[in-house]
Write an enzyme that holds these catalytic residues in place. Structure first.
Site, PDB file in Angstrom:
ATOM      1  N   GLU A 196       0.825  -1.212   0.000  1.00  0.00           N
ATOM      2  CA  GLU A 196       0.000   0.000   0.000  1.00  0.00           C
ATOM      3  C   GLU A 196       0.862   1.267   0.000  1.00  0.00           C
ATOM      4  O   GLU A 196       0.596   2.216   0.747  1.00  0.00           O
ATOM      5  CB  GLU A 196      -0.961  -0.009   1.200  1.00  0.00           C
ATOM      6  CG  GLU A 196      -1.958  -1.156   1.164  1.00  0.00           C
ATOM      7  CD  GLU A 196      -2.993  -1.089   2.277  1.00  0.00           C
ATOM      8  OE1 GLU A 196      -2.744  -0.381   3.275  1.00  0.00           O
ATOM      9  OE2 GLU A 196      -4.046  -1.737   2.155  1.00  0.00           O
ATOM     10  N   GLU A 267      -6.610  -7.695  -0.997  1.00  0.00           N
ATOM     11  CA  GLU A 267      -7.208  -7.608   0.338  1.00  0.00           C
ATOM     12  C   GLU A 267      -8.685  -7.262   0.231  1.00  0.00           C
ATOM     13  O   GLU A 267      -9.033  -6.123  -0.072  1.00  0.00           O
ATOM     14  CB  GLU A 267      -6.513  -6.562   1.218  1.00  0.00           C
ATOM     15  CG  GLU A 267      -5.132  -6.955   1.691  1.00  0.00           C
ATOM     16  CD  GLU A 267      -4.576  -5.975   2.729  1.00  0.00           C
ATOM     17  OE1 GLU A 267      -5.378  -5.219   3.336  1.00  0.00           O
ATOM     18  OE2 GLU A 267      -3.349  -5.964   2.924  1.00  0.00           O
TER      19      GLU A 267
END
Length: 844
Positions: A196, A267
């Protein structure tokens, strides 16, 4: 005669040699076959493993968050839930807690974990970091990295890149040595570098761009034969695949940044992680199923559930304020038990998507928009009958009818129906036909005998060594060796400066950057204060009585873990920052820079290791008299809870601190931090069975707060023996009725009908029917009540089908419940709600 004998002997010898050689060659071929590597590539549709396109259903399971003894059961259940891939982070601070000293044993045995996954015939995605976040302390980065001179984390920084490259190569070389990559015949088909990064990239400007390019080149240059992803990184450099994280990637993901890359979801958050002080938050399985079906209907080929099993943040491993229990609302709960219906409904979804596999991977996509809230997405393979359709209703309040290929389909509010042959509905995301469970915490008879608590109270420091003119920053002081840092200072107050006016008070004011604080003045405990996950800073202010002359101030700074997100992590600070006395006639007395501060790391009990049998003898314990000050250690012994079910300790009556069982760190507890509902965020704390002995287990608790009640602590056995079903008569029958044969979807039973299924776990059977209603019951599993409509024979019918059985199937229709002829509420769409209790047969 001799010549003929010799000839026969020579002929026999030659045959033996030839046979031996052929056997050796066959053996070598067999070995080669067994260790044959698989090529893993990709295109714009999917990953391609060993020449075959794959739909990948993956779940995050983190090896340090459970025990090696739990791994086989968790992995097996994941596979039975329809997963074919396990995803895990690699935790740098677990494997290299001290620079150059590596740990790959016990809960850190990554190799063993991956080999167990391989043994179950599943793939592995390895998320390497170096930064992982994961609500894990320091985002997985080891503390010692902070003290490398000139270092800046996660940017184009020479020192960080040198240490990262050494770590990355060490881990990947270890995987290579164990032949764990798909190219070597192993299960690892996919890797991830960084995590991320787009969330912090702007802070580092061009250095951030260069760092991402460097990370990409580093793993690509190692030629390990697997593709690599970067999640939440839309500008991921080639050949990295940019992937999505979030709840609704079917709507939020802009797609791959190149046409030759597949759509991957790294995710899909199955719930919200919990922090101390927050209210319960859950994510429904209907929402998860909707999001997955939508993603696959829009060219997705890989989804990973984060988490599939959350587990436990043992010891001091959680990030700041994060609870010890992690992602408990995942398909497998903290204890590794199936959380129904989340587990079963997603299993059915995977079955439905697998029925669509051929058209999804080889068909051409088409889209129709028949209405404002409705949508049809379907895939057809030209020249064949292969076809799969997804009929979506985005209306959150009402069902919608969709006409598709001459047929009408009624689609429930905010749901997607899956038609793997473009004709037959085999699954609807909002209609759950799998069973439900409710978790029970049963008080143990064996473990909860009268506890004989003994206590040891930490000595309060008076004047610690130190010459700092400000309180030392708490992360840097503790160096992740303890949650606790002591601060002491002394200051003089002239008698003339004390308040003279009647009722006037002096106040001690301490501004802290977090996380919690305990304060004493002249040996008297003043109280404590703390921040929260969202607002870490707080101010502690209390009226105090000063004495003329020298006064002594003691503060205990408390951590709840290191931060796990954001830019410039190495420059994050916490602890007391400003200390002053208000209300003196001479004005405010600033102690922050006018006094010398002494400091000390940790508790004396930690230094002596009194949480272990060996360390117990190093201090003098006293019998607990019913009352004790804060900063006190408690110890007692208990027998292991009966049965083989999961076990936990319920920390009722306690405040805040740490728990150990037989020297193993169970985790942080914080009972006194109440959520907006006036409840403790976490009450039960998991004790893995591998921590326990049959008898005389040592329980040690370090409690920060005074006047707690350890006698209220108890041990519980955890089960999911309350099993339920909640099925509407208009639901789609289970996807288990269908299989795909070539281009056709066919029923495997003669009668495809709607049923409710109830199943006990282990060797248990249905011992009692606690609730049954065919009508309009309300509530959920563990809390059903009758509505205004109910078939009188409901319980009788269920008992006939289920009592004494490990599993039962109940037809869901009016005739089963004698409502086909006599129906007192004809206009009501009926639902069957059942709740049963499972138990072991007393004979066994």
């Amino acid at each position: 005669m001799r010549k003929h004998s010799l000839d026969r002997w020579l002929l026999t010898a030659i045959l033996v040699v030839l046979l031996s050689s052929s056997c050796t060659l066959a053996s070598k071929k067999e070995m080669k076959k067994k260790t044959k590597g698989k090529e893993v590539t990709y295109d714009g549709t999917s990953l391609i493993v060993d020449g075959k396109r794959e739909l990948l259903f993956s779940g995050s399971i983190h090896y340090p968050r459970s025990t090696p003894e739990m791994w086989p059961s968790i992995i097996k259940r994941a596979k039975q839930g329809g997963l074919n891939t396990i995803q895990t982070y690699v935790f740098w601070n677990v494997h290299e807690p001290e620079q150059g000293k590596f740990n790959f044993s016990g809960r850190a045995d990554l190799v063993k974990f991956i080999k167990l996954i391989q043994k179950n015939g599943m793939y592995v995605t390895l998320r390497l970091g170096p930064f992982i976040q994961a609500e894990w302390t320091h985002g997985g980065l080891p503390y010692w990295l902070r003290e490398v001179p000139g270092i800046f984390f996660r940017t184009d920084n020479k020192q960080f890149k040198e240490h990262t490259e050494r770590y990355v190569r060490m881990v990947l070389d270890k995987m290579k040595e164990e032949k764990l990559f798909a190219s070597q015949g192993g299960p690892i088909i996919l890797g991830q570098i960084e995590n991320e990064y787009s969330a912090v990239q702007r802070a580092y400007k061009e250095d951030g761009v260069n760092y991402i390019k460097w990370g990409s080149k580093l793993v690509d240059s190692m030629n390990l034969g697997i593709p690599w992803v970067m999640c939440k990184q839309n500008d991921a450099p080639d050949p990295m695949i940019n992937a999505c994280n979030g709840r609704h990637c079917g709507d939020t993901f802009p797609g791959p940044n190149k046409d030759n890359k597949p759509s991957m979801w790294t995710e899909n958050w199955t719930t919200q992680f919990r922090v101390f002080g927050d209210a319960p938050v859950k994510r429904s399985v209907e929402d998860i199923a909707f999001s997955v079906a939508r993603f696959f209907s829009k060219n997705g080929s890989h989804v990973n559930y984060y988490m599939y099993h959350g587990g436990t943040n043992f010891g001091r491993t959680s990030a700041h304020y994060v609870t010890t229990r992690y992602y408990d609302d995942a398909p497998l709960d903290e204890y590794g038990l199936e959380r129904e219906p989340k587990y079963g409904h997603l299993k059915h979804l995977h079955n439905a998507l697998n029925l669509c596999k051929k058209p999804l991977l080889w068909g051409q996509p088409r889209t129709e928009k028949p209405g404002k809230d409705t949508e049809i997405r379907y895939y057809e393979q030209p020249g064949t009958k292969s076809c799969a359709a997804f009929l979506a209703n985005n209306n959150t309040e009402a069902a919608e009818t969709i006409k598709f290929r001459g047929r009408d389909y009624v689609i429930a509010p905010r749901s997607i129906s899956i038609l793997p042959d473009c004709k037959t509905v085999v699954y609807n995301t909002a209609q759950i036909v799998s069973h439900h469970t409710s978790r029970n915490f049963m008080k143990s008879k064996q473990a909860n005998k009268k506890f004989d608590f003994k206590v040891f109270t930490e000595p309060l420091p008076k004047k610690l060594e130190g010459n700092s003119y400000v309180p030392v920053e708490l992360y840097g002081l503790t160096k992740d060796k303890s949650d606790y840092g002591w601060y002491t200072t002394s200051f003089k107050v002239h008698e003339n400066h004390l308040p003279k006016k009647k009722g006037a008070k002096t106040n001690l004011r301490i501004a802290s950057l977090g996380h919690a604080l305990h304060v004493w003045l002249n040996g008297e405990y003043l109280g404590n204060g703390h921040g929260s996950h969202d607002e870490k800073s707080f101010v502690f202010q209390k009226p105090v009585t000063l004495k003329a002359g020298e006064n002594h101030l003691v503060m205990l700074g408390v951590l709840t873990g290191f931060p796990d997100s954001g830019s410039y992590l190495e420059h994050r600070y916490t602890g007391p920052r400003s200390v002053s006395i208000l209300g003196l006639s001479s004005g405010t007395l600033d102690l922050t820079e006018s006094s010398k501060w002494g400091n000390k790391v940790g508790m004396e009990g930690e230094r002596l290791g009194i949480q272990t049998e060996k360390g117990l003898k190093k201090v003098k314990w006293e019998k607990f008299s019913g009352k004790a000050p804060g900063i006190t250690w408690y110890q007692t012994y208990f027998d292991a809870p009966e049965s083989e079910s999961a076990a936990a300790i319920r920390m009722s009556g306690m405040g805040k601190g740490l728990i150990w069982v037989n020297g193993e760190g169970v985790g942080r507890y914080w009972m006194s931090f109440l959520n907006p509902l006036g409840q403790s965020t976490q009450i039960e704390y998991h004790i893995p069975r591998s921590f326990l002995k049959p008898k005389k287990n040592l329980l040690v608790i370090f409690e920060e707060e005074p006047n707690v009640k350890p006698e209220l602590i108890d041990f519980v056995i955890v089960n999911r023996d309350t099993v339920c079903s909640y099925v509407g008569e208009n639901y789609t029958p289970s996807v288990g009725h269908w299989i795909r044969k070539q281009d056709e979807v066919k029923a495997i039973t003669d009668n495809v009908s709607l049923t409710a299924t109830l199943k006990c776990s282990g060797n248990k059977k249905i011992a009692a029917v606690e609730f049954a209603s065919f009508g309009n019951p309300i509530g959920d599993c563990g809390n059903f009540t009758l509505g205004t409509c109910n078939a009188p024979v409901s319980k009788q019918v269920v008992e006939k089908h289920c009592l004494g059985k490990a599993e039962c199937v109940i037809p869901v229709n009016k005739s089963t419940f004698q409502q086909d002829k006599k129906d007192s509420c004809k206009n009501v769409v009926k639902t069957l709600a059942v709740q049963v209790k499972c138990a072991r047969d007393k004979k066994n």
